[in-house]
Design a protein around this motif. Sequence first.
Motif, PDB file in Angstrom:
ATOM      1  N   LEU A   8       0.909   3.947  -5.572  1.00 26.77           N
ATOM      2  CA  LEU A   8       2.274   3.700  -5.091  1.00 26.77           C
ATOM      3  C   LEU A   8       2.823   4.891  -4.310  1.00 26.77           C
ATOM      4  O   LEU A   8       3.499   4.711  -3.290  1.00 26.77           O
ATOM      5  CB  LEU A   8       3.190   3.363  -6.267  1.00 26.77           C
ATOM      6  N   ALA A   9       2.531   6.107  -4.784  1.00 26.58           N
ATOM      7  CA  ALA A   9       3.024   7.301  -4.091  1.00 26.58           C
ATOM      8  C   ALA A   9       2.413   7.426  -2.703  1.00 26.58           C
ATOM      9  O   ALA A   9       3.124   7.710  -1.723  1.00 26.58           O
ATOM     10  CB  ALA A   9       2.724   8.553  -4.915  1.00 26.58           C
ATOM     11  N   SER A  10       1.105   7.213  -2.599  1.00 26.11           N
ATOM     12  CA  SER A  10       0.474   7.363  -1.283  1.00 26.11           C
ATOM     13  C   SER A  10       0.939   6.281  -0.314  1.00 26.11           C
ATOM     14  O   SER A  10       1.240   6.576   0.845  1.00 26.11           O
ATOM     15  CB  SER A  10      -1.049   7.373  -1.411  1.00 26.11           C
ATOM     16  N   CYS A  11       1.024   5.045  -0.782  1.00 28.69           N
ATOM     17  CA  CYS A  11       1.497   3.972   0.108  1.00 28.69           C
ATOM     18  C   CYS A  11       2.946   4.203   0.527  1.00 28.69           C
ATOM     19  O   CYS A  11       3.293   4.030   1.694  1.00 28.69           O
ATOM     20  CB  CYS A  11       1.362   2.618  -0.583  1.00 28.69           C
ATOM     21  N   SER A  12       3.776   4.599  -0.416  1.00 25.86           N
ATOM     22  CA  SER A  12       5.185   4.840  -0.102  1.00 25.86           C
ATOM     23  C   SER A  12       5.349   6.024   0.853  1.00 25.86           C
ATOM     24  O   SER A  12       6.180   5.986   1.768  1.00 25.86           O
ATOM     25  CB  SER A  12       5.976   5.087  -1.385  1.00 25.86           C
ATOM     26  N   PHE A  13       4.556   7.062   0.652  1.00 25.50           N
ATOM     27  CA  PHE A  13       4.612   8.223   1.541  1.00 25.50           C
ATOM     28  C   PHE A  13       4.274   7.820   2.973  1.00 25.50           C
ATOM     29  O   PHE A  13       4.988   8.160   3.926  1.00 25.50           O
ATOM     30  CB  PHE A  13       3.657   9.304   1.042  1.00 25.50           C
ATOM     31  N   PHE A  60      -9.042  -8.804  -8.566  1.00 25.51           N
ATOM     32  CA  PHE A  60      -8.217  -9.480  -7.567  1.00 25.51           C
ATOM     33  C   PHE A  60      -7.198  -8.551  -6.918  1.00 25.51           C
ATOM     34  O   PHE A  60      -7.146  -8.436  -5.698  1.00 25.51           O
ATOM     35  CB  PHE A  60      -7.509 -10.681  -8.193  1.00 25.51           C
ATOM     36  N   PHE A  61      -6.390  -7.895  -7.725  1.00 24.65           N
ATOM     37  CA  PHE A  61      -5.296  -7.098  -7.165  1.00 24.65           C
ATOM     38  C   PHE A  61      -5.791  -5.766  -6.603  1.00 24.65           C
ATOM     39  O   PHE A  61      -5.484  -5.409  -5.473  1.00 24.65           O
ATOM     40  CB  PHE A  61      -4.214  -6.851  -8.219  1.00 24.65           C
ATOM     41  N   ALA A  78      -7.517  -3.555   1.727  1.00 21.71           N
ATOM     42  CA  ALA A  78      -6.404  -3.377   2.665  1.00 21.71           C
ATOM     43  C   ALA A  78      -6.193  -1.900   2.993  1.00 21.71           C
ATOM     44  O   ALA A  78      -5.929  -1.537   4.147  1.00 21.71           O
ATOM     45  CB  ALA A  78      -5.127  -3.985   2.078  1.00 21.71           C
ATOM     46  N   TYR A  79      -6.311  -1.041   1.986  1.00 23.70           N
ATOM     47  CA  TYR A  79      -6.123   0.401   2.201  1.00 23.70           C
ATOM     48  C   TYR A  79      -7.214   0.951   3.120  1.00 23.70           C
ATOM     49  O   TYR A  79      -6.928   1.735   4.027  1.00 23.70           O
ATOM     50  CB  TYR A  79      -6.123   1.128   0.856  1.00 23.70           C
ATOM     51  N   LEU A 103       1.698  -2.667  -1.606  1.00 24.23           N
ATOM     52  CA  LEU A 103       2.786  -2.512  -2.573  1.00 24.23           C
ATOM     53  C   LEU A 103       3.115  -3.839  -3.249  1.00 24.23           C
ATOM     54  O   LEU A 103       3.368  -3.891  -4.456  1.00 24.23           O
ATOM     55  CB  LEU A 103       4.025  -1.925  -1.903  1.00 24.23           C
ATOM     56  N   ILE A 104       3.100  -4.924  -2.490  1.00 26.54           N
ATOM     57  CA  ILE A 104       3.351  -6.250  -3.071  1.00 26.54           C
ATOM     58  C   ILE A 104       2.236  -6.621  -4.044  1.00 26.54           C
ATOM     59  O   ILE A 104       2.504  -7.147  -5.131  1.00 26.54           O
ATOM     60  CB  ILE A 104       3.507  -7.303  -1.951  1.00 26.54           C
TER      61      ILE A 104
END
Length: 185
Positions: free
Chosen positions: A9-14, A84-85, A92-93, A145-146
């Motif tokens: 979450l931190a890396s995606c949000s950054f 799955f998630f 995606a990353y 994130l979703i």
Amino acid sequence: MGFRQGAVLASCSFFLGVLFICFFVDYRILHKELTEDVIEDGFQFYATFFNAPPAIKALLHGFIGVGIVGLVAKLHKWDESALFFDGSSLAAYIFAVSVYLAVTIPSLRTIVTPAEVDTRDDRIEAMRILSAGNTIMMVVLGAILILQGGQEYARRAELREVARIEKAEKEKGTARATSEKDKKE
């Protein structure tokens, strides 16, 4: 939420924050009339971005590594949720990192340090491609994130369902024990 999910979450949000800053320039390049002011603003913005100190570039690339390590660590659990998630998030990353490596870096080089054969039109086209790549990365990171939010929701829903089933079985077991005790008396 554990360390692994926090790292993702931190890396995606950054990176969404960095790309959101770029979007102020990208939006005008992609969706407004391409005037001389817009072009010069874009050249100036991306030149500043490209010529950032090495510590800033190291921070950006370090956060890329944190995201990958976090997703691989989450995938290591290897249950259905991870498959799955986290598997989808990792794919995606990796796609977002590929866009960064294949589109962003070459486009920045063309914009800031053009080769002798690159014309001004080539630099403008590279800036438009860079803006489109940034938008694609924003969508992909938002999807990650979703997916991570969906995974947490599914985990909590599963825990609630298991607790409900255990409570029903416990009540059923208590009712049986009471009825058997009444029969003995």
